[in-house]
Design a protein around this motif. Structure first.
Motif, PDB file in Angstrom:
ATOM      1  N   THR A 300      36.994 -20.329 -32.884  1.00 57.57           N
ATOM      2  CA  THR A 300      37.496 -19.000 -33.232  1.00 57.57           C
ATOM      3  C   THR A 300      38.939 -18.900 -32.773  1.00 57.57           C
ATOM      4  OG1 THR A 300      36.896 -17.910 -31.149  1.00 57.57           O
ATOM      5  CG2 THR A 300      35.206 -17.971 -32.863  1.00 57.57           C
ATOM      6  N   ARG A 301      39.661 -18.007 -33.417  1.00 56.94           N
ATOM      7  CA  ARG A 301      41.026 -17.695 -32.982  1.00 56.94           C
ATOM      8  C   ARG A 301      41.265 -16.217 -33.271  1.00 56.94           C
ATOM      9  NH1 ARG A 301      45.275 -20.866 -31.648  1.00 56.94           N
ATOM     10  NH2 ARG A 301      44.357 -22.744 -32.552  1.00 56.94           N
ATOM     11  N   CYS A 302      41.772 -15.508 -32.254  1.00 52.01           N
ATOM     12  CA  CYS A 302      42.016 -14.070 -32.382  1.00 52.01           C
ATOM     13  C   CYS A 302      40.758 -13.331 -32.830  1.00 52.01           C
ATOM     14  CB  CYS A 302      43.167 -13.796 -33.351  1.00 52.01           C
ATOM     15  SG  CYS A 302      44.732 -14.500 -32.824  1.00 52.01           S
ATOM     16  N   GLY A 303      39.608 -13.822 -32.376  1.00 57.24           N
ATOM     17  CA  GLY A 303      38.352 -13.150 -32.669  1.00 57.24           C
ATOM     18  C   GLY A 303      37.743 -13.482 -34.008  1.00 57.24           C
ATOM     19  N   GLU A 304      38.389 -14.347 -34.799  1.00 56.05           N
ATOM     20  CA  GLU A 304      37.878 -14.696 -36.124  1.00 56.05           C
ATOM     21  C   GLU A 304      37.321 -16.113 -36.115  1.00 56.05           C
ATOM     22  OE1 GLU A 304      37.715 -12.617 -38.660  1.00 56.05           O
ATOM     23  OE2 GLU A 304      38.717 -10.997 -37.554  1.00 56.05           O
ATOM     24  N   TRP A 305      36.128 -16.285 -36.697  1.00 55.66           N
ATOM     25  CA  TRP A 305      35.532 -17.613 -36.792  1.00 55.66           C
ATOM     26  C   TRP A 305      36.315 -18.462 -37.782  1.00 55.66           C
ATOM     27  CZ3 TRP A 305      31.720 -19.519 -33.741  1.00 55.66           C
ATOM     28  CH2 TRP A 305      31.026 -18.605 -32.948  1.00 55.66           C
ATOM     29  N   LEU A 306      36.600 -19.699 -37.404  1.00 58.92           N
ATOM     30  CA  LEU A 306      37.293 -20.647 -38.266  1.00 58.92           C
ATOM     31  C   LEU A 306      36.221 -21.500 -38.933  1.00 58.92           C
ATOM     32  CD1 LEU A 306      40.131 -21.638 -35.756  1.00 58.92           C
ATOM     33  CD2 LEU A 306      40.172 -19.854 -37.514  1.00 58.92           C
ATOM     34  N   MET A 320      26.910 -20.792 -29.911  1.00 57.95           N
ATOM     35  CA  MET A 320      27.909 -19.785 -29.546  1.00 57.95           C
ATOM     36  C   MET A 320      27.663 -18.466 -30.275  1.00 57.95           C
ATOM     37  SD  MET A 320      30.022 -20.828 -27.205  1.00 57.95           S
ATOM     38  CE  MET A 320      28.462 -21.325 -26.450  1.00 57.95           C
ATOM     39  N   ARG A 321      27.165 -18.518 -31.491  1.00 58.97           N
ATOM     40  CA  ARG A 321      26.888 -17.269 -32.218  1.00 58.97           C
ATOM     41  C   ARG A 321      25.755 -16.484 -31.561  1.00 58.97           C
ATOM     42  NH1 ARG A 321      29.594 -16.793 -37.142  1.00 58.97           N
ATOM     43  NH2 ARG A 321      30.251 -18.734 -38.158  1.00 58.97           N
ATOM     44  N   ALA A 322      24.925 -17.175 -30.784  1.00 51.83           N
ATOM     45  CA  ALA A 322      23.807 -16.519 -30.121  1.00 51.83           C
ATOM     46  C   ALA A 322      24.180 -15.936 -28.759  1.00 51.83           C
ATOM     47  CB  ALA A 322      22.646 -17.500 -29.951  1.00 51.83           C
ATOM     48  N   VAL A 323      25.344 -16.263 -28.263  1.00 52.22           N
ATOM     49  CA  VAL A 323      25.797 -15.756 -26.968  1.00 52.22           C
ATOM     50  C   VAL A 323      26.318 -14.326 -27.142  1.00 52.22           C
ATOM     51  CG1 VAL A 323      27.600 -16.027 -25.211  1.00 52.22           C
ATOM     52  CG2 VAL A 323      26.328 -18.014 -26.000  1.00 52.22           C
ATOM     53  N   PRO A 324      26.051 -13.428 -26.181  1.00 49.88           N
ATOM     54  CA  PRO A 324      26.570 -12.046 -26.280  1.00 49.88           C
ATOM     55  C   PRO A 324      28.079 -11.999 -26.010  1.00 49.88           C
ATOM     56  CG  PRO A 324      25.413 -12.342 -24.205  1.00 49.88           C
ATOM     57  CD  PRO A 324      25.202 -13.611 -24.983  1.00 49.88           C
ATOM     58  N   ALA A 325      28.846 -12.490 -26.966  1.00 53.49           N
ATOM     59  CA  ALA A 325      30.283 -12.648 -26.782  1.00 53.49           C
ATOM     60  C   ALA A 325      31.003 -11.310 -26.787  1.00 53.49           C
ATOM     61  CB  ALA A 325      30.859 -13.544 -27.876  1.00 53.49           C
ATOM     62  N   ALA A 326      32.100 -11.245 -26.058  1.00 54.05           N
ATOM     63  CA  ALA A 326      33.002 -10.101 -26.134  1.00 54.05           C
ATOM     64  C   ALA A 326      33.661 -10.109 -27.509  1.00 54.05           C
ATOM     65  CB  ALA A 326      34.052 -10.195 -25.039  1.00 54.05           C
ATOM     66  N   GLY A 330      41.127  -9.268 -33.246  1.00 53.23           N
ATOM     67  CA  GLY A 330      42.502  -9.663 -32.995  1.00 53.23           C
ATOM     68  C   GLY A 330      42.720 -10.297 -31.633  1.00 53.23           C
ATOM     69  N   LEU A 331      41.691 -10.288 -30.788  1.00 51.78           N
ATOM     70  CA  LEU A 331      41.867 -10.792 -29.422  1.00 51.78           C
ATOM     71  C   LEU A 331      40.739 -11.719 -28.988  1.00 51.78           C
ATOM     72  CD1 LEU A 331      43.566 -10.561 -26.782  1.00 51.78           C
ATOM     73  CD2 LEU A 331      42.053  -8.680 -26.119  1.00 51.78           C
ATOM     74  N   ALA A 332      39.504 -11.325 -29.194  1.00 49.62           N
ATOM     75  CA  ALA A 332      38.373 -12.074 -28.668  1.00 49.62           C
ATOM     76  C   ALA A 332      37.197 -11.969 -29.647  1.00 49.62           C
ATOM     77  CB  ALA A 332      37.974 -11.535 -27.293  1.00 49.62           C
ATOM     78  N   PRO A 333      36.268 -12.965 -29.608  1.00 57.88           N
ATOM     79  CA  PRO A 333      36.211 -14.036 -28.614  1.00 57.88           C
ATOM     80  C   PRO A 333      37.129 -15.203 -28.969  1.00 57.88           C
ATOM     81  CG  PRO A 333      34.379 -14.245 -30.117  1.00 57.88           C
ATOM     82  CD  PRO A 333      35.112 -12.996 -30.519  1.00 57.88           C
ATOM     83  N   GLU A 334      37.484 -15.949 -27.940  1.00 59.28           N
ATOM     84  CA  GLU A 334      38.159 -17.230 -28.122  1.00 59.28           C
ATOM     85  C   GLU A 334      37.164 -18.303 -27.693  1.00 59.28           C
ATOM     86  OE1 GLU A 334      41.539 -18.458 -25.592  1.00 59.28           O
ATOM     87  OE2 GLU A 334      42.586 -18.824 -27.477  1.00 59.28           O
ATOM     88  N   ILE A 335      36.797 -19.168 -28.629  1.00 56.53           N
ATOM     89  CA  ILE A 335      35.816 -20.229 -28.376  1.00 56.53           C
ATOM     90  C   ILE A 335      36.468 -21.557 -28.743  1.00 56.53           C
ATOM     91  CG2 ILE A 335      33.509 -21.121 -28.907  1.00 56.53           C
ATOM     92  CD1 ILE A 335      32.775 -18.273 -29.854  1.00 56.53           C
TER      93      ILE A 335
END
Length: 446
Positions: A300-306, A320-326, A330-335
């Motif tokens: 991800t970058r800027c909260g968008e999945w690549l 990662m999609r199953a994790v309760p991500a912030a 435009g900011l998060a998550p960064e994975i």
């Protein structure tokens, strides 16, 4: 050729006099050049600048318009933009804001990565009582140069007039941000009628410039949204999160996909890209700028999945999609997979907000690798998760002879309430929509 050389010599001599404050000599020199070469664009520009400095505003405008009229079609973009920028400024200080709009817009179109035309355009719109348009212009200036928010009003090395302009621009822009924040708070209060949103309201007040930003810990300086009433805890323990074992047990699958990425020479890139050598805090990343010493493969970058990149590591993506991500648009998550080469050092720096935690899953961890957050240093372990608040100063090093690799992702701060998370998500959704509206247009020279 000799005549041209003579004119350029006169021009440079007049410029020198101008720079040294010998204004009468400079004016005489410019006049002599124009007597021989009436369409000399550089001289028209500098004579206009001299007229501005002497408060002869009408003369300055006339000279700049003449320079624009005689400018050859193949003139450099920077030259054309400079003339338009100065013309717009002179018209603005002359009280002719409506006339200033066109040359300033042309300067912005020619140099979309320069903040100054947008800043001046904002003041032109403001003087015409067009507050919404002014906010768009000021936002564009800030998008081009984010450091204006942090250093513009306070850097004593900058001219006082410029610092005051930035302060006013931030205040006007803060009105828009506060409207977005207020809407987010009201929506959360409606959905969670018993919730206490006081500490988040204070955080938004700080973010929008309505309350001073002050940090309770000497090693804590988040760049962006800061909730001062969240406890100042640098490190969190893995036992506090029920999802941790489910991620840790997937290490073999995650490691296998990372190894495949490395073996297939996937597109790992420097974590600090070219042009990212100094962040808005003033942290100097020049030792890592454009370097593969610290490199990454982002999911991800800027909260968008690549999505194209996710296809290279489907199991990691599923985990990662199953994790309760912030989730902050435009900011998060960064994975990302993060690799630090042998002998590498990530310099001390600060994260952007304290509403989420940074999580590392150790994948390949040689001896003599560690990470410091605030005053405490810890080491990674393969297959084990560590969690920390990266709004505290942190740094990492690899003093071994082998590469260190981790999977990095982000989760919400565990002490946030559901209503606060809902308000933060809504704020970032609306804020990103606003930023998308303000994105500077592509460069077009006219």
């Amino acid at each position: 050729m000799a005549a041209d050389s003579s004119i350029e010599t006169l021009y440079r001599s007049a410029q020198r006099a101008h720079e040294e404050g010998r204004l009468e000599d400079a004016l005489a020199g410019y006049d002599e050049v124009l007597a021989r070469a009436p369409t000399h664009v550089g001289t028209l520009y500098h004579k206009a600048l001299l007229a501005l400095q002497s408060n002869r505003l009408s003369e300055s405008v006339a000279l700049l318009r003449e320079a624009s009229a005689v400018m050859p079609d193949d003139a450099e973009i920077d030259t054309r933009a400079g003339i338009n920028m100065l013309l717009g400024h002179v018209l603005l200080v002359s009280g002719r804001a409506e006339e200033a709009l066109d040359p300033l817009e042309q300067a912005a179109l020619a140099q979309p990565l320069s903040f100054e035309p947008y800043l001046k355009l904002g003041f032109a719109q403001l003087s015409l009582d067009r507050r919404d348009e002014a906010q768009v212009c000021f936002q564009r200036a800030l998008m081009v140069n984010p450091g204006l928010r942090f250093f513009g009003p306070s850097d004593e090395n900058l001219p006082a007039e410029f610092r005051e302009e930035v302060r006013i621009a931030l205040d006007v822009l803060g009105e828009r941000e506060w409207a977005i924040a207020t809407d987010a708070l009201n929506a959360a209060a409606h959905a969670y009628p018993t919730a206490n949103l006081a500490r988040l309201e204070r955080a938004f007040r700080i973010e929008c410039g309505r309350e001073a930003r002050a940090f309770e810990h000497r090693l804590r300086r988040p760049l962006f949204l800061y909730v001062p009433d969240l406890p100042a805890i640098p490190w969190f323990e893995r036992e506090q999160f029920d999802w941790v074992p489910r991620v840790e047990e997937q290490l073999p699958a995650i490691r296998a996909e990372l190894e495949t990425l490395i073996r297939e020479e996937a597109r790992f890139v420097p974590y600090i890209t070219q042009g990212g050598g100094v962040d808005p805090h003033g942290t100097d990343f020049s030792s890592l700028e454009g370097s593969m010493e610290w490199n990454a493969f982002h999911l991800t970058r800027c909260g968008e999945w690549l999505e194209e990149r996710c296809r290279h590591c489907p199991r990691t993506t599923e985990i990662m999609r199953a994790v309760p991500a912030a989730r902050m648009k435009g900011l998060a998550p960064e994975i990302l997979f993060s690799r630090l080469q042998a002998g590498g050092h990530i310099v001390p720096h600060f994260g952007r907000t304290n509403v989420r935690l940074t999580v590392h899953l150790g994948i390949t961890i040689p001896d003599d690798c560690a990470i410091r957050v605030a005053d405490e240093t810890r080491s990674w372990q393969e297959g084990r998760i560590i969690l920390f608040d990266d709004s505290f100063e942190h740094e990492a090093w690899n003093r071994s002879a082998r590469e260190r690799s981790v999977l990095i992702f982000e989760v919400w701060h565990p002490m946030l309430e559901a209503a606060e998370i809902a308000a933060i998500e809504r704020f970032f959704d609306a804020r990103q929509e606003w930023l998308d509206q303000c994105r500077p247009p592509a460069a077009r020279a006219r």
